[in-house]
Motif scaffolding. Structure first.
Motif, PDB file in Angstrom:
ATOM      1  N   ARG A 152      -5.898  -1.923  12.993  1.00  0.00           N
ATOM      2  CA  ARG A 152      -5.050  -0.995  13.744  1.00  0.00           C
ATOM      3  C   ARG A 152      -5.798   0.265  14.169  1.00  0.00           C
ATOM      4  O   ARG A 152      -5.581   0.790  15.264  1.00  0.00           O
ATOM      5  CB  ARG A 152      -3.828  -0.623  12.903  1.00  0.00           C
ATOM      6  N   SER A 184      -4.220  -8.778  14.760  1.00  0.00           N
ATOM      7  CA  SER A 184      -5.457  -8.929  15.517  1.00  0.00           C
ATOM      8  C   SER A 184      -5.493  -7.933  16.659  1.00  0.00           C
ATOM      9  O   SER A 184      -4.469  -7.344  17.039  1.00  0.00           O
ATOM     10  CB  SER A 184      -5.592 -10.353  16.075  1.00  0.00           C
ATOM     11  N   ARG A 185      -6.687  -7.761  17.199  1.00  0.00           N
ATOM     12  CA  ARG A 185      -6.895  -7.083  18.486  1.00  0.00           C
ATOM     13  C   ARG A 185      -8.000  -7.841  19.218  1.00  0.00           C
ATOM     14  O   ARG A 185      -8.843  -8.495  18.587  1.00  0.00           O
ATOM     15  CB  ARG A 185      -7.265  -5.606  18.291  1.00  0.00           C
ATOM     16  N   GLU A 195      -9.499  -3.752  26.399  1.00  0.00           N
ATOM     17  CA  GLU A 195      -8.674  -4.321  25.339  1.00  0.00           C
ATOM     18  C   GLU A 195      -7.495  -5.039  25.966  1.00  0.00           C
ATOM     19  O   GLU A 195      -6.770  -4.458  26.775  1.00  0.00           O
ATOM     20  CB  GLU A 195      -8.179  -3.272  24.355  1.00  0.00           C
ATOM     21  N   GLN A 225      -0.320  -8.689  17.542  1.00  0.00           N
ATOM     22  CA  GLN A 225      -1.491  -8.096  18.189  1.00  0.00           C
ATOM     23  C   GLN A 225      -1.265  -6.599  18.258  1.00  0.00           C
ATOM     24  O   GLN A 225      -0.361  -6.110  18.938  1.00  0.00           O
ATOM     25  CB  GLN A 225      -1.751  -8.695  19.568  1.00  0.00           C
ATOM     26  N   SER A 227      -2.390  -3.895  19.540  1.00  0.00           N
ATOM     27  CA  SER A 227      -2.876  -3.030  20.613  1.00  0.00           C
ATOM     28  C   SER A 227      -1.878  -1.895  20.824  1.00  0.00           C
ATOM     29  O   SER A 227      -0.781  -1.913  20.263  1.00  0.00           O
ATOM     30  CB  SER A 227      -3.006  -3.833  21.903  1.00  0.00           C
TER      31      SER A 227
END
Length: 258
Positions: A152, A184-185, A195, A225, A227
């Protein structure tokens, strides 16, 4: 041409991953599609040919290049067209199933992640991350780190990542709250995507990996995810396939006049 902007892997506008969807009545030239994708400026824009051919031809372009597989733009295309859809793509036939309750299922090829030697500057590219595992699938590097908080809070060195021989890099860790199996990213600066907000295709690699790690093969896993826009992907590994599920919201419906 009818054109949409759809936020995928979310049920709330202005979250999830936005994708352009352009409906064509005949195949279009690659340079033109690339120019449209660059104009749209989304991570991917989907181009679907509606000339009566089944499965419907589908291609995806980032602002700088064509890609082999894209989950969120496929979800966006199926959502825009409504109902069940079959698409012919560079990754084979993809089947989308509308469950009628806002969820769309997608049948995608699984992507095995095999151990590899990490890039020599991995630690410098992912400052503050505790690297526990490094694996690769075609075009993508998977890096598991010690905690979801590291995922994060990560501020990667995108210039370094762009020099690696991968289309993108997935950084992941086990989930840190109820109902989330892993976080995840995804970073793809070499493909014009610093991104990606929510990456369906990355879960073709993440789902089999975490199913093995968690001992939960054949059951649905929930990936977050993490983001800034954020989103959720439900994924079930099924041998050489992965069943993905997501929701989507149309935020723009108009006409492309070029």
């Amino acid at each position: 041409m009818r054109t949409y902007v759809v936020d995928s892997f979310t049920e709330h506008p202005f979250s999830g991953n936005p994708a352009g969807v352009v409906l064509l009545d005949a195949p279009a030239a690659e340079p033109w599609m690339q120019s449209v994708a660059a104009e749209m400026r989304h991570a991917e824009t989907a181009f679907v040919v509606l000339d009566g051919t089944e499965p419907k031809p589908l291609r995806w372009f980032t602002p700088t290049t064509e890609v082999e597989l894209c989950g969120h733009a496929t979800l966006a295309a199926a959502h825009a067209l409504g109902g069940d859809q079959r698409f012919a793509t560079r990754s084979g036939e993809l089947i989308c199933t509308d469950s009628g309750d806002g969820w769309i299922g997608m049948d995608f090829p699984a992507s095995a992640a095999d151990p590899v030697e990490p890039p020599s500057d991995l630690a410098a590219a992912l400052p503050g991350a505790t690297v526990e595992d490094v694996r690769a699938a075609p075009g993508r590097l998977l890096v598991r780190v010690g905690a979801a908080a590291e995922v994060r809070g990560l501020e990667p060195d995108l210039a370094r990542i762009a020099t690696w021989p991968y289309r993108g890099v997935v950084v992941t860790a086990a989930g840190d709250r109820d109902g989330v199996d892993f976080v995840s990213r995804f970073f793809a600066p070499a493909s014009g995507i610093p991104e990606d907000p929510v990456t369906g295709s990355a879960h073709c690699q993440l789902a089999p990996y975490w199913a093995a790690e968690l001992g939960r093969s054949g059951v649905e896993l929930v990936g977050e995810q993490a983001s800034p826009r954020g989103g959720f992907v439900r994924a079930t590994p099924l041998g050489d396939r992965v069943a993905l599920r997501g929701r989507a919201v149309t935020v723009l419906d108009g006409e492309l006049r070029v």
